[in-house]
Design a protein around this motif. Structure first.
Motif, PDB file in Angstrom:
ATOM      1  N   ASN A  91       0.859  -1.188   0.000  1.00 39.37           N
ATOM      2  CA  ASN A  91       0.000   0.000   0.000  1.00 39.37           C
ATOM      3  C   ASN A  91       0.894   1.237   0.000  1.00 39.37           C
ATOM      4  O   ASN A  91       1.351   1.693   1.044  1.00 39.37           O
ATOM      5  CB  ASN A  91      -0.923  -0.009   1.216  1.00 39.37           C
ATOM      6  N   ASN A  92       1.126   1.764  -1.189  1.00 41.55           N
ATOM      7  CA  ASN A  92       2.072   2.858  -1.359  1.00 41.55           C
ATOM      8  C   ASN A  92       1.421   4.150  -1.833  1.00 41.55           C
ATOM      9  O   ASN A  92       1.973   5.234  -1.632  1.00 41.55           O
ATOM     10  CB  ASN A  92       3.160   2.434  -2.358  1.00 41.55           C
ATOM     11  N   ALA A  93       0.250   4.077  -2.442  1.00 40.62           N
ATOM     12  CA  ALA A  93      -0.379   5.266  -3.019  1.00 40.62           C
ATOM     13  C   ALA A  93      -0.602   6.337  -1.948  1.00 40.62           C
ATOM     14  O   ALA A  93      -1.100   6.049  -0.860  1.00 40.62           O
ATOM     15  CB  ALA A  93      -1.704   4.906  -3.668  1.00 40.62           C
ATOM     16  N   GLY A  94      -0.221   7.561  -2.268  1.00 35.57           N
ATOM     17  CA  GLY A  94      -0.402   8.656  -1.321  1.00 35.57           C
ATOM     18  C   GLY A  94       0.222   9.919  -1.855  1.00 35.57           C
ATOM     19  O   GLY A  94       0.957   9.901  -2.839  1.00 35.57           O
ATOM     20  N   THR A  95      -0.074  11.014  -1.185  1.00 38.39           N
ATOM     21  CA  THR A  95       0.497  12.287  -1.580  1.00 38.39           C
ATOM     22  C   THR A  95       0.487  13.245  -0.404  1.00 38.39           C
ATOM     23  O   THR A  95      -0.287  13.059   0.550  1.00 38.39           O
ATOM     24  CB  THR A  95      -0.284  12.888  -2.769  1.00 38.39           C
ATOM     25  N   GLY A  96       1.357  14.247  -0.459  1.00 37.30           N
ATOM     26  CA  GLY A  96       1.426  15.233   0.612  1.00 37.30           C
ATOM     27  C   GLY A  96       0.259  16.211   0.555  1.00 37.30           C
ATOM     28  O   GLY A  96      -0.514  16.248  -0.409  1.00 37.30           O
ATOM     29  N   SER A  97       0.139  17.000   1.602  1.00 41.78           N
ATOM     30  CA  SER A  97      -0.928  17.997   1.657  1.00 41.78           C
ATOM     31  C   SER A  97      -0.323  19.328   2.099  1.00 41.78           C
ATOM     32  O   SER A  97       0.852  19.411   2.442  1.00 41.78           O
ATOM     33  CB  SER A  97      -2.032  17.560   2.628  1.00 41.78           C
ATOM     34  N   ASN A  98      -1.131  20.356   2.066  1.00 43.40           N
ATOM     35  CA  ASN A  98      -0.668  21.682   2.485  1.00 43.40           C
ATOM     36  C   ASN A  98      -1.890  22.490   2.890  1.00 43.40           C
ATOM     37  O   ASN A  98      -2.676  22.899   2.034  1.00 43.40           O
ATOM     38  CB  ASN A  98       0.073  22.377   1.337  1.00 43.40           C
ATOM     39  N   GLU A  99      -2.063  22.736   4.203  1.00 43.82           N
ATOM     40  CA  GLU A  99      -3.247  23.417   4.704  1.00 43.82           C
ATOM     41  C   GLU A  99      -3.049  23.735   6.181  1.00 43.82           C
ATOM     42  O   GLU A  99      -2.033  23.382   6.767  1.00 43.82           O
ATOM     43  CB  GLU A  99      -4.502  22.537   4.544  1.00 43.82           C
TER      44      GLU A  99
END
Length: 263
Positions: A91-99
């Protein structure tokens, strides 16, 4: 070293680029057949074809958004049609966020929850029964050092990756009796295309020295004073997939160049 993985089948999400693709290459080098999952079909097809040509394994691509139940269902159908099940799930799918917490809307929280947590839950529900029938398996979750040591500018990422780490721990106790080992890996600074893209954007108006920017990030956060490569991280994933890691159950491993500040 022969890791005893030849002939196994691995499902890898977020597999068309960066860490996911590096893990796919590492497993393919050990003779593992692959189900590559990502949203962009062209990149998937290219990666699958190249891996098959380079390593002589069978690799198929499934274009799907695992942040949705429909996307996960497409993956499950593809795995069943292509291989009849799997031995390894990454399970590798992902991304950073900014908030900020004060400004982020519910929809943004829900998106990251579905991508980082529910994708792993749904894939486990769908693939674990087949692993049981095949005699066992391995599930690895790519979380982040931010699950434990958060960065101030991405609270949603921090929270959902922490939840993924706890899900990994909880799932491990449920399925170890079926010879399925579940562990979590928390990378630190890994030089992915996303990092390079961000660095170029941030330095575009100040001379464009994106490499110096990234070196500054590494100097600030990592005692090793550099980013890790996707291949360095992939080596650890591949080891954890093998019987050489047979006593690793329900743990979280940091691959972070010393970035973690706690015990």
């Amino acid at each position: 070293m022969d890791l005893g993985l030849k002939g196994k089948v691995a499902v890898i999400t977020g597999a068309s680029v960066g860490i996911g693709l590096a893990v796919a290459k590492g497993l393919a080098a050990e003779g593992v057949d692959l189900v590559l999952v990502a949203r962009h079909k062209d990149r998937l097809d290219e990666a699958a074809g190249q891996l098959s040509a380079d390593f002589g394994v069978r690799a198929i691509g499934i274009a799907a958004d695992v942040a949705t139940a429909e996307g996960v269902d497409a993956v499950l159908r593809g795995v069943d049609d292509g291989f009849g099940g799997t031995d390894i799930l990454i399970n590798n799918a992902g991304t950073g966020s900014n908030e900020t917490v004060m400004e982020a809307e519910d929809a943004k929280w829900q998106f990251y929850w579905d991508l980082h947590v529910m994708a792993a839950v749904r894939l486990a529900r769908g693939l674990v029964p087949g692993m049981k029938r095949r005699g066992g398996g391995v599930i690895l979750h790519n979380a982040s050092i931010c699950a434990t040591q958060p960065l101030w500018y991405e609270p949603i990422y921090n929270v959902t990756k922490a939840a993924l780490q706890m899900f990994s721990k909880t799932l491990s106790t449920e399925v170890i009796g079926d010879n399925i080992r579940v562990n979590c890996i928390n990378p630190g600074l890994i030089l992915t295309p996303d990092w390079i893209k961000t660095a170029k954007e941030l330095t575009a108006q100040s001379g464009g020295d994106w490499e110096a920017y990234l070196q500054g990030v590494a100097n600030e956060h990592a005692p090793i004073k550099r980013f890790g490569t996707p291949e360095e991280l992939a080596n650890f994933f591949v080891f954890q997939c093998s019987e050489k890691a047979s006593y690793s159950v329900g743990s979280t491993y940091f691959v972070d160049g010393g970035m973690l500040k706690t015990l």
